[in-house]
Design an enzyme around this catalytic site. Sequence first.
Site, PDB file in Angstrom:
ATOM      1  N   GLU A 218      -0.040  -8.198   8.344  1.00  6.89           N
ATOM      2  CA  GLU A 218       0.835  -7.021   8.417  1.00  6.89           C
ATOM      3  C   GLU A 218       0.237  -5.909   9.277  1.00  6.89           C
ATOM      4  O   GLU A 218       0.957  -4.983   9.678  1.00  6.89           O
ATOM      5  CB  GLU A 218       1.160  -6.485   7.019  1.00  6.89           C
ATOM      6  CG  GLU A 218       2.155  -7.325   6.220  1.00  6.89           C
ATOM      7  CD  GLU A 218       1.537  -8.489   5.472  1.00  6.89           C
ATOM      8  OE1 GLU A 218       0.294  -8.653   5.573  1.00  6.89           O
ATOM      9  OE2 GLU A 218       2.269  -9.247   4.800  1.00  6.89           O
ATOM     10  N   GLU A 267       7.499   1.445 -13.649  1.00 10.53           N
ATOM     11  CA  GLU A 267       7.960   0.459 -12.661  1.00 10.53           C
ATOM     12  C   GLU A 267       9.016   1.035 -11.726  1.00 10.53           C
ATOM     13  O   GLU A 267       9.624   2.071 -12.023  1.00 10.53           O
ATOM     14  CB  GLU A 267       8.584  -0.734 -13.397  1.00 10.53           C
ATOM     15  CG  GLU A 267       7.590  -1.765 -13.859  1.00 10.53           C
ATOM     16  CD  GLU A 267       6.971  -2.548 -12.708  1.00 10.53           C
ATOM     17  OE1 GLU A 267       7.426  -2.413 -11.560  1.00 10.53           O
ATOM     18  OE2 GLU A 267       6.004  -3.279 -12.976  1.00 10.53           O
TER      19      GLU A 267
HETATM   20  C1  FMN Z   1       3.872   1.174  -4.583  1.00  9.06           C
HETATM   21  C2  FMN Z   1       3.957  -0.303  -4.708  1.00  9.06           C
HETATM   22  C3  FMN Z   1       3.281  -0.953  -5.731  1.00  9.06           C
HETATM   23  C4  FMN Z   1       3.317  -2.338  -5.836  1.00  9.06           C
HETATM   24  N1  FMN Z   1       2.598  -2.937  -6.817  1.00  9.06           N
HETATM   25  C5  FMN Z   1       2.487  -4.285  -6.822  1.00  9.06           C
HETATM   26  C6  FMN Z   1       1.619  -4.921  -7.744  1.00  9.06           C
HETATM   27  O1  FMN Z   1       0.985  -4.282  -8.580  1.00  9.06           O
HETATM   28  N2  FMN Z   1       1.507  -6.265  -7.684  1.00  9.06           N
HETATM   29  C7  FMN Z   1       2.198  -7.018  -6.776  1.00  9.06           C
HETATM   30  O2  FMN Z   1       2.010  -8.234  -6.732  1.00  9.06           O
HETATM   31  N3  FMN Z   1       3.058  -6.435  -5.911  1.00  9.06           N
HETATM   32  C8  FMN Z   1       3.203  -5.084  -5.906  1.00  9.06           C
HETATM   33  N4  FMN Z   1       4.032  -4.485  -5.006  1.00  9.06           N
HETATM   34  C9  FMN Z   1       4.814  -5.307  -4.075  1.00  9.06           C
HETATM   35  C10 FMN Z   1       3.990  -5.873  -2.941  1.00  9.06           C
HETATM   36  O3  FMN Z   1       2.961  -5.050  -2.552  1.00  9.06           O
HETATM   37  C11 FMN Z   1       4.860  -6.102  -1.716  1.00  9.06           C
HETATM   38  O4  FMN Z   1       5.885  -6.988  -2.059  1.00  9.06           O
HETATM   39  C12 FMN Z   1       4.083  -6.657  -0.532  1.00  9.06           C
HETATM   40  O5  FMN Z   1       4.955  -6.798   0.547  1.00  9.06           O
HETATM   41  C13 FMN Z   1       3.504  -8.006  -0.823  1.00  9.06           C
HETATM   42  O6  FMN Z   1       2.802  -8.431   0.315  1.00  9.06           O
HETATM   43  P1  FMN Z   1       2.766  -9.954   0.760  1.00  9.06           P
HETATM   44  O7  FMN Z   1       4.150 -10.318   1.195  1.00  9.06           O
HETATM   45  O8  FMN Z   1       1.780  -9.951   1.861  1.00  9.06           O
HETATM   46  O9  FMN Z   1       2.331 -10.766  -0.413  1.00  9.06           O
HETATM   47  C14 FMN Z   1       4.057  -3.099  -4.908  1.00  9.06           C
HETATM   48  C15 FMN Z   1       4.749  -2.453  -3.891  1.00  9.06           C
HETATM   49  C16 FMN Z   1       4.694  -1.069  -3.783  1.00  9.06           C
HETATM   50  C17 FMN Z   1       5.423  -0.422  -2.659  1.00  9.06           C
HETATM   51 MN    MN Z   2       1.754 -10.893   3.718  1.00 12.21          MN
END
Ligand code: FMN
Ligand code: MN
Length: 452
Positions: A218, A267
């Site tokens: 990313e 959440e």
């Molecule tokens: C503020 C915020 C908090 C988040 N907290 C979590 C979390 O605690 N655990 C999780 O798995 N995803 C969480 N997410 C969602 C992921 O960070 C998000 O879907 C991200 O795109 C995942 O990255 P990836 O596609 O590289 O796995 C959160 C998103 C935001 C914006």
């Molecule tokens: Mn990713």
Amino acid sequence: MSSACPKENGICDLRSFLKVLEEQRQLHVIKKEVALEYEIGDVLVALERKGLGAALFENVRGHNIPVVGGVLGSQERIALALGCEKSEVVDRVASCFENPIPPVEVDWGYFDEVVATGDEVDLGSLPIPRHARGDAGPFITAGVTVSKDPETGVQNLSFQRMQVKGKNRLGIMINEWRHLKGFLDKAESRHEPLPIAVAIGVDPVISIAAGFRYDGDEAELAGALRGKPLEVKKCFTSDIRVPSRTEILIEGIILPGEREEEGPLAEFTGHYGEPWKNPVVKVTAIARRKAPIYQTLAGASYEHINLGNVLPREPLLKKFCTYVSKNVKAVHIPPYGSGFLAIISMDKKNPGEPKNVALAAMMTYVNIKHVIVVDPDVDIFDAGQVMWALSTRVKPERDVFYVPYAQGHELDPSADHRGVHTKVGIDATLEDDLKAYYKKVVYQDVDIEKYL
Ligand SMILES: Cc1cc2nc3c(=O)[nH]c(=O)nc-3n(C[C@H](O)[C@H](O)[C@H](O)COP(=O)(O)O)c2cc1C
Ligand SMILES: [Mn+2]
């Protein structure tokens, strides 16, 4: 060391963004002493709900590090971060997937100034707030997790909330379908720890990119959003590369096989979640500027929803809706709908067209539950105008339809434990035959400061 922001580039880190926000009167510098527990969260959310700016708390009880929050809490501030108009945000965000720009490595970081490793590590040295009254404790909420696939070496940015559990111990929530979950599964199958780093206090395009799902690093999307490569630097205790213009860096390892109770935290649905058995991070280093700024965001705030549900989802929503009808003008997933509501504006050419568009919107993401289609004279960023269209232009027996027992999100309180819920489409456009009679009343906007 080249730490200054390049002149040609207005924003390159958190501080240069705060400067833009201050110039645009979108940042409140708060000198009054505030408590880490609840008060910062209360103030951030109060400012956000009143349509006011982000806040920089200069005087945090018990700490000498200021705390900033709410930086991406509104569409105005997102547009400032991206250097575009509010109405251009969807297209700006969508464009970064077309031309990703790989990061470049540098040998310096803002965080080189103070480095604590081993026994010197103390999370208590950072002003980590507890925002909502039902939160299980203090949580790192705006930290960007940087990780690396143990097999391919490809890096990843994401958000993972982290609950403070001790001087060098954090709980981490990693949901099923995350890239980080795949990395951890690989490391655990070899009984090995997984190194991660958490970047706190970054250029807002890094936060926006971390919320995207992308089959690559990313950091390339952050580069594309900024129009130049992201500068990254090798960590102190692992070979992960982190954004060099980071205020505070936490390095650690996820301990293989360990699970502990973590949560709840406010959440994105505006409700509390449940405690879960989640992995644990052992912190191996905390590196920071001499006088850093700690960045946070309140759980269940609009900022949280913007990063997780609005910005990552609007591009595909627009693609689906405009594929079904070229008469679609704009789409928005408003943060006040927790990501479950989509609003579409269109200049319909056929009375049935809004329903087709609503069906397309429902298919974009499982989360989308309510779809409202309005005429182009309704500002889709103004909830009051959307409610006005619902109140004056809808004949329910004709304009409202249901898709019962469709797949939704399991955290939606109206869905069952598998996430099955009923989707609702509403055509809130004015009937063609009535357009000649019912003209919208419009007053000219004025610069109100001239009159007050
Ligand atoms: C503020 C915020 C908090 C988040 N907290 C979590 C979390 O605690 N655990 C999780 O798995 N995803 C969480 N997410 C969602 C992921 O960070 C998000 O879907 C991200 O795109 C995942 O990255 P990836 O596609 O590289 O796995 C959160 C998103 C935001 C914006
Ligand atoms: Mn990713």
